[in-house]
Scaffold this active site. Structure first.
Site, mmCIF file in Angstrom:
data_model
loop_
_atom_site.group_PDB
_atom_site.id
_atom_site.type_symbol
_atom_site.label_atom_id
_atom_site.label_comp_id
_atom_site.label_asym_id
_atom_site.label_seq_id
_atom_site.Cartn_x
_atom_site.Cartn_y
_atom_site.Cartn_z
ATOM 1 N N SER A 95 38.064 36.461 38.146
ATOM 2 C CA SER A 95 38.971 36.447 36.995
ATOM 3 C C SER A 95 40.385 36.294 37.538
ATOM 4 O O SER A 95 40.971 37.240 38.055
ATOM 5 C CB SER A 95 38.836 37.754 36.200
ATOM 6 N N LYS A 170 38.454 33.181 29.401
ATOM 7 C CA LYS A 170 38.124 34.541 29.833
ATOM 8 C C LYS A 170 39.196 35.526 29.341
ATOM 9 O O LYS A 170 38.877 36.583 28.816
ATOM 10 C CB LYS A 170 37.987 34.573 31.356
#
Length: 175
Positions: A95, A170
């Site tokens: 991420s 995300k």
């Protein structure tokens, strides 16, 4: 059988790597945590330096704590990107910021290496149970090549746009 590189055997990476092995894939792993490396070796994975991993693998997955570490692993001295063959693929499942993904994609492209950013959603249970969702950014033809591997670690994989789009999706998903 192609050997797949897998860098980052943490809370998410370790069960994801184990799922790939369980599905019959040959893995070459690397992590700073030697206990995690040993656990994968017990299941049949090879292990070694980042440079060796780059030399042996034409597909490399990374799942690391942040964008700086991803860039360090890919582009530091004697590491992955410099030892990978043209036509190889790097998939970053960390991420990170979209700008990190764009940086990696552009730098890899100059070396003739394709890049997909594909952060995951589903947490540790999803990683263990292979029910993760992959949100990918990159070229469609490259995404299609790596999608079968995503499906061995998860239950859905969607190409949401160009490089960086996976990271943006995300973030939106987290909000």
């Amino acid at each position: 059988y192609m050997t797949i590189g897998f860098i980052g055997l943490g809370i998410m990476g370790k069960p994801m790597a184990l799922n790939l092995i369980a599905k019959g894939h040959k893995l070459f792993v690397n992590d700073i945590n030697q206990d995690a490396v040993s656990a994968l070796k017990e299941k049949g994975a090879e292990a070694g330096s980042l440079k060796e991993l780059g030399e042996k693998c034409s597909l490399v997955f990374t799942i690391l704590p942040n964008g700086e570490i991803v860039k360090d692993v890919l582009f530091g001295e004697n590491v992955v990107a410099s030892s990978m063959a043209k036509g190889s693929i790097v998939v970053d499942m960390s991420s990170v910021a979209a700008s990190d993904s764009t940086f990696c994609a552009e730098k890899l492209e100059k070396l003739g290496i394709d890049f997909v950013d594909s952060p995951v959603s589903g947490g540790e249970p999803g990683a263990v149970n292979a029910t993760l969702a992959f949100m990918s950014g990159g070229k469609e033809e490259i995404f299609n090549k790596v999608k079968p591997y995503f499906m061995d670690m998860g239950s859905s994989a969607i190409l949401v746009g160009d490089t960086g789009a996976g990271s943006i999706t995300k973030l939106a998903n987290q909000i």
